[in-house]
Scaffold this active site. Structure first.
Site, PDB file in Angstrom:
ATOM      1  N   ASP A  37       0.747  -1.219  -0.004  1.00  0.00           N
ATOM      2  CA  ASP A  37       0.200  -0.148  -0.142  1.00  0.00           C
ATOM      3  C   ASP A  37       0.676   0.952  -0.277  1.00  0.00           C
ATOM      4  O   ASP A  37       2.093   1.192   0.615  1.00  0.00           O
ATOM      5  CB  ASP A  37      -0.969   0.312   1.195  1.00  0.00           C
ATOM      6  CG  ASP A  37      -2.419   0.826   1.317  1.00  0.00           C
ATOM      7  OD1 ASP A  37      -2.546   1.525   0.346  1.00  0.00           O
ATOM      8  OD2 ASP A  37      -2.779   1.205   1.991  1.00  0.00           O
ATOM      9  N   ASN A  85     -10.453  -2.097  -6.427  1.00  0.00           N
ATOM     10  CA  ASN A  85      -9.629  -1.523  -7.506  1.00  0.00           C
ATOM     11  C   ASN A  85     -10.231  -0.864  -9.143  1.00  0.00           C
ATOM     12  O   ASN A  85      -9.549  -0.426  -9.958  1.00  0.00           O
ATOM     13  CB  ASN A  85      -8.282  -2.029  -7.709  1.00  0.00           C
ATOM     14  CG  ASN A  85      -7.291  -1.708  -5.927  1.00  0.00           C
ATOM     15  OD1 ASN A  85      -5.961  -2.379  -6.885  1.00  0.00           O
ATOM     16  ND2 ASN A  85      -7.679  -0.600  -5.577  1.00  0.00           N
TER      17      ASN A  85
END
Length: 257
Positions: A37, A85
């Protein structure tokens, strides 16, 4: 680079060697899951674009796997693209998919890793599906770290897919729903997960300071240890990795006992 930066680099290298020298390889996790991340936030802080951040994150992967091979890790699961996503703007998603395809090709061409896709292939573009299939076929014989590339992956979706696969499998065998309901257990579902026949992750690392799993390996991580690191993924260093291993080795895993 000024004198202060050079000195800081030397001190970090010295500290990393010291931590590595005291690392007990018998206490190293065999399976590490990584939530990589912070690519976009790293890019923003550097005045770069999101695509440049994703490329920098992609460049970190080979280095990270090299560290894993040095410390006897056997399986690594890299979360490259979640099901969520796909909600990102097209102008970000399309370059990201291209970057991920290049990552998979690079991993397959390296010759040291056995690539395995974990995720729902049907939601991926056809070229991506082809790249993943070719990578798995090309590395199936490799006797190295198993690298699970989690692409189009969601933990809840994995469990749903596992249950669906289990039902269809038993339907093909002529098992009635009543019989299946009586015999279904944890092991039966586990055999239909994306990571079937692999050990569950011992350690899950998440970078960027976020302290949540976001659906990563919900089933497999029931007894995993978690390590949350403040640094963004593109800036993740070997010393950060070694700290995670040291922290893991210091914990006493009780598995509910």
């Amino acid at each position: 680079m000024n004198l202060r930066d050079n000195l800081r680099r030397l001190l970090v290298r010295f500290y990393a060697r010291r931590v590595e020298g005291h690392l007990d390889h018998d206490q190293v996790p065999k399976h590490i899951g990584v939530i990589m991340d912070g690519n976009r936030r790293w890019a923003k802080a550097a005045g770069s674009t999101a695509a440049q951040g994703h490329r920098a994150g992609a460049d970190k992967i080979e280095e990270f796997l090299g560290w894993c091979s040095e410390t006897d890790v056997e399986v690594v699961t890299l979360w490259l693209l979640s099901t969520d996503n796909f909600d990102r703007p097209k102008e970000e998603l399309v370059p990201l998919l291209g970057i991920i395809e290049n990552v998979v090709r690079s991993l397959a061409a390296d010759g040291r890793w056995r690539v395995h896709h974990v995720g729902t292939p049907d939601i991926l573009p056809s070229p991506m599906q082809t790249v993943l299939k070719e990578a798995e076929e090309a590395t199936g014989h490799v006797d190295g770290i198993v690298v699970n590339v989690a692409i189009g992956y969601g933990g809840r979706q994995e469990i749903a897919d596992a249950v669906r696969s289990m039902i269809l499998d038993h339907a093909d065998k002529g098992t009635s729903m009543e019989e299946l309901a009586e015999n279904v257990d944890i092991d039966m579902i586990g055999k239909h997960l994306y990571t079937s026949h692999q050990p569950d992750p011992d350690l899950v690392i998440r970078t960027s300071g976020e302290q949540r799993l976001s659906g990563f390996m919900l089933w497999q991580s029931a007894h995993s240890e978690y390590y949350f690191c403040d640094v963004f993924w593109p800036a993740f260093r070997k010393v950060d990795f070694l700290r995670a291993l040291r922290d893991y080795a210091a914990r006493h895993r009780r598995y509910g006992g």
